[in-house]
Write an enzyme that holds these catalytic residues in place. Structure first.
Site, PDB file in Angstrom:
ATOM      1  N   PRO A   1       5.111  -3.616 -14.773  1.00 32.92           N
ATOM      2  CA  PRO A   1       4.137  -4.265 -15.663  1.00 32.92           C
ATOM      3  C   PRO A   1       3.212  -5.229 -14.904  1.00 32.92           C
ATOM      4  O   PRO A   1       2.208  -5.671 -15.447  1.00 32.92           O
ATOM      5  CB  PRO A   1       5.007  -5.021 -16.675  1.00 32.92           C
ATOM      6  CG  PRO A   1       6.396  -4.980 -16.167  1.00 32.92           C
ATOM      7  CD  PRO A   1       6.495  -3.906 -15.143  1.00 32.92           C
TER       8      PRO A   1
ATOM      9  N   GLU B   1      15.854  -6.142 -13.886  1.00 34.74           N
ATOM     10  CA  GLU B   1      14.824  -7.196 -13.913  1.00 34.74           C
ATOM     11  C   GLU B   1      13.673  -6.897 -12.954  1.00 34.74           C
ATOM     12  O   GLU B   1      12.609  -7.475 -13.042  1.00 34.74           O
ATOM     13  CB  GLU B   1      15.444  -8.546 -13.532  1.00 34.74           C
ATOM     14  CG  GLU B   1      16.487  -9.020 -14.503  1.00 34.74           C
ATOM     15  CD  GLU B   1      15.939  -9.122 -15.916  1.00 34.74           C
ATOM     16  OE1 GLU B   1      15.112 -10.009 -16.145  1.00 34.74           O
ATOM     17  OE2 GLU B   1      16.340  -8.316 -16.775  1.00 34.74           O
TER      18      GLU B   1
ATOM     19  N   ARG C   1      -3.341  16.897 -15.824  1.00 35.14           N
ATOM     20  CA  ARG C   1      -4.368  17.539 -16.651  1.00 35.14           C
ATOM     21  C   ARG C   1      -5.691  17.658 -15.902  1.00 35.14           C
ATOM     22  O   ARG C   1      -6.545  18.454 -16.246  1.00 35.14           O
ATOM     23  CB  ARG C   1      -4.628  16.734 -17.931  1.00 35.14           C
ATOM     24  CG  ARG C   1      -3.425  16.515 -18.784  1.00 35.14           C
ATOM     25  CD  ARG C   1      -3.732  15.647 -19.969  1.00 35.14           C
ATOM     26  NE  ARG C   1      -4.526  16.355 -20.968  1.00 35.14           N
ATOM     27  CZ  ARG C   1      -5.811  16.166 -21.193  1.00 35.14           C
ATOM     28  NH1 ARG C   1      -6.466  15.268 -20.508  1.00 35.14           N
ATOM     29  NH2 ARG C   1      -6.441  16.872 -22.097  1.00 35.14           N
TER      30      ARG C   1
ATOM     31  N   ASP D   1     -12.901  15.124 -23.277  1.00 34.93           N
ATOM     32  CA  ASP D   1     -11.834  14.214 -23.709  1.00 34.93           C
ATOM     33  C   ASP D   1     -12.374  12.824 -23.998  1.00 34.93           C
ATOM     34  O   ASP D   1     -13.396  12.428 -23.433  1.00 34.93           O
ATOM     35  CB  ASP D   1     -10.799  14.041 -22.581  1.00 34.93           C
ATOM     36  CG  ASP D   1      -9.789  15.168 -22.547  1.00 34.93           C
ATOM     37  OD1 ASP D   1      -9.776  15.968 -23.489  1.00 34.93           O
ATOM     38  OD2 ASP D   1      -9.021  15.219 -21.572  1.00 34.93           O
TER      39      ASP D   1
END
Ligand code: ADE
Length: 246
Positions: A88, A115, A153, A168
């Site tokens: 993150p 963690e 893709r 898209d």
């Protein structure tokens, strides 16, 4: 494109790759996915891959040794094969980054758990840190799958039609126009007349206007960076005027 995924949960990755577009692409040799089980590189009777943090505190930290040795075991397809850490704390993954990564021959994806991973792995082995969004998952596996799906893709041949990705959402910085298929009337709601007209230029204009309208309503932040023509500008002005009158 070859992906190498390093994880302590190999089956999580394999399960997703069993079906759908990625499975087909792998069968056709357009992509290859090798999953490396970090635990196979752990020492000791218990094959531990995590340990308590120096300095104290809750949670466990992934040990550097097993990840380091797992990375060392991955054959490098090219000199500059990228090692990506899913975390993150990384740079936010988006469609532009997906295009950039799709031009690589090999991506080595390290999935963290607990963690976090020992800082020295990040310093010694990782080229880039990527995040799929501002929320915390229990591990990098879902993020690695999201990345592999979005990137694959874009690998030539993976999607059937040549233009499938060009239209898209996000490709020109806008959200996609609405789609309809049969039946013409569903629960009393009709398909917009213009789509049945056979007038390709009118249909193109309608779809473009719908893309702009949706983007303005749902993701106005995208308009700042979108590639807009003069015609788009005029449509947007009208849409904004209409919104003010309401
Ligand atoms: N691992 C945990 N949370 C993540 C996120 N948001 N993106 C990428 N990897 C992660």
């Amino acid at each position: 494109m070859r992906y190498d995924v390093l994880t302590i949960f190999p089956e999580m990755i394999r399960a997703y790759l069993k079906e759908g577009i990625l499975a087909r692409a792998a069968k056709r040799g357009l992509i290859e996915v090798q999953v490396t089980d970090i635990r196979a590189f752990a020492g000791g009777a218990h094959k531990n891959t995590d340990d308590r943090p120096f300095g104290g505190g809750d949670g466990m930290v992934m040990k550097p040794g097993p990840i380091y040795r797992a990375l060392d075991s991955v054959p490098r397809v090219e000199e500059n094969s990228l090692v990506l850490l899913l975390t993150p704390q990384g740079k936010r993954f988006d469609q532009e980054m997906a295009w950039e990564l799709s031009r690589q021959k090999q991506l080595i994806l390290v999935c963290g758990r607990y963690e976090g991973i020992d800082e020295r792995i990040r310093e010694l082995c990782v080229d880039r840190e990527l995040s799929i969004g501002d929320y915390v998952l229990s591990g990098g596996e879902l993020a690695a799958l999201v990345l592999m799906d979005a990137v694959s893709r874009l690998v030539p041949g993976v999607l059937g039609g040549q233009n499938s990705t060009q239209e898209d959402s996000f490709e020109d910085g806008l959200l996609e126009y609405p789609h309809y298929t049969r039946p013409r009337v569903f629960m009393g709601r009709e398909v917009p007349e213009i789509l049945l007209s056979g007038d390709h230029e009118k249909i193109r204009q309608w779809r473009r206007a719908q893309s702009l309208k949706r983007t303005l309503e749902k993701r106005p932040d995208l308009l700042q960076k979108a590639q807009l023509t003069g015609e788009d500008g005029a449509i947007l002005e009208k849409l904004k005027e209409g919104a003010e009158k309401q």
